[in-house]
Design a protein around this motif. Sequence first.
Motif, short mmCIF file in Angstrom:
data_model
loop_
_atom_site.label_atom_id
_atom_site.label_comp_id
_atom_site.label_asym_id
_atom_site.label_seq_id
_atom_site.Cartn_x
_atom_site.Cartn_y
_atom_site.Cartn_z
N ALA A 31 -17.46 3.28 1.37
CA ALA A 31 -17.94 2.19 0.54
C ALA A 31 -18.06 2.56 -0.94
O ALA A 31 -17.75 1.73 -1.80
N PRO A 32 -18.51 3.77 -1.31
CA PRO A 32 -18.55 4.10 -2.74
C PRO A 32 -17.17 4.05 -3.39
O PRO A 32 -17.05 3.67 -4.56
N THR A 33 -16.13 4.42 -2.64
CA THR A 33 -14.78 4.32 -3.18
C THR A 33 -14.38 2.86 -3.34
O THR A 33 -13.78 2.47 -4.35
N ALA A 34 -14.72 2.03 -2.36
CA ALA A 34 -14.44 0.59 -2.47
C ALA A 34 -15.13 0.01 -3.70
O ALA A 34 -14.56 -0.83 -4.41
N ALA A 50 0.86 -1.18 0.00
CA ALA A 50 0.00 0.00 0.00
C ALA A 50 0.90 1.23 0.00
O ALA A 50 2.08 1.16 0.35
N ARG A 51 0.34 2.38 -0.39
CA ARG A 51 1.15 3.59 -0.53
C ARG A 51 0.64 4.70 0.37
O ARG A 51 -0.57 4.83 0.60
N THR A 56 -7.05 4.60 -9.14
CA THR A 56 -7.34 6.01 -9.39
C THR A 56 -8.31 6.53 -8.33
O THR A 56 -8.15 7.64 -7.81
N ALA A 57 -9.31 5.71 -8.00
CA ALA A 57 -10.29 6.09 -6.97
C ALA A 57 -9.70 5.81 -5.60
O ALA A 57 -9.43 4.66 -5.25
N GLN A 58 -9.46 6.84 -4.82
CA GLN A 58 -8.90 6.70 -3.48
C GLN A 58 -9.64 7.65 -2.54
O GLN A 58 -9.91 8.80 -2.90
N ARG A 66 -4.57 6.59 6.16
CA ARG A 66 -4.21 7.42 5.01
C ARG A 66 -3.41 6.64 3.99
O ARG A 66 -2.47 7.15 3.38
N GLU A 67 -3.79 5.40 3.75
CA GLU A 67 -3.10 4.59 2.76
C GLU A 67 -3.82 4.63 1.42
O GLU A 67 -5.05 4.73 1.36
N LEU A 68 -3.05 4.56 0.35
CA LEU A 68 -3.59 4.41 -0.99
C LEU A 68 -3.68 2.91 -1.28
O LEU A 68 -2.68 2.20 -1.21
N ARG A 69 -4.88 2.45 -1.56
CA ARG A 69 -5.12 1.01 -1.73
C ARG A 69 -4.49 0.49 -3.01
O ARG A 69 -4.44 1.18 -4.03
#
Length: 260
Positions: A164-167, A91-92, A129-131, A139-142
């Motif tokens: 959840a919408p981001t997931a 993860a980033r 792209t969606a984070q 605060r991790e980028l998946r």
Amino acid sequence: MNRVIVLLTALGLLVVPSAAVRSGATITVLQLNICHGGMAGCYRGDAALTRAAEVIRSSEPQVLSVNEACSGDVARLRPAMGNARALFVAARNLDGTPVRCRDGDQRYGNIIMVADSFGDHRGESGTYTAQYTAADGHRELRSWGCLRTPALHACTTHLSADHAPTALAQCRDLLRRAAGFPGPAVVVGDLNLTEHGSPSIRRCDPPGFSRGGDGAVQHLYAGEDLSLRGIRRLDMAGTTDHPGLVVTLCLEPPVSRALT
């Protein structure tokens, strides 16, 4: 979608799979979230690794997905898995640097392993792209990671926990990628979406894929060349807040193709 591609085998190499991965063969997939990063309240130290190794040995998977792992966990779990190719995907942080596990020395992220019997492979990985960067999982980028072989393409991911919408957007993103793979594909992981949530995991279901899960947030998607034959949960003995998920698949058509 940003991505990094690691080439691990010559492109265009035609491989005739062994009998173990021909039409009618069963494929066992094991999904684990071991909460080993040390940042969450479910952290139980190395007890999670000990239990993970036990369930790997008992279930004998050909595909293993491990979420919330540390980079050093690959070497520690490999003896239980046996002869297999492995890819670790970190993860980033918001600045693009890898998220670190509690000890600070190891990277935090996901593992995908695929048995050697599926042939030569290449790995692909990246972030979405969606984070949801406001407050998502420390605060991790998946991230996502896939091992692609001539006989099977297997991907793991751990999606946004706080939005959840981001997931859902991340789930659709990875499933679009998997739908473009030539041949059987599996996407498995902690997707942080439930059957009756808002939005529901059903809104991620793409044409041609079947889905099985643990009744909560861990799910497996299998492409149209694969059929679901069995699903069971494994007790992780209190070492994590997620059960193990074992899914048995059947490979439907003959498989003999080049990576493209």
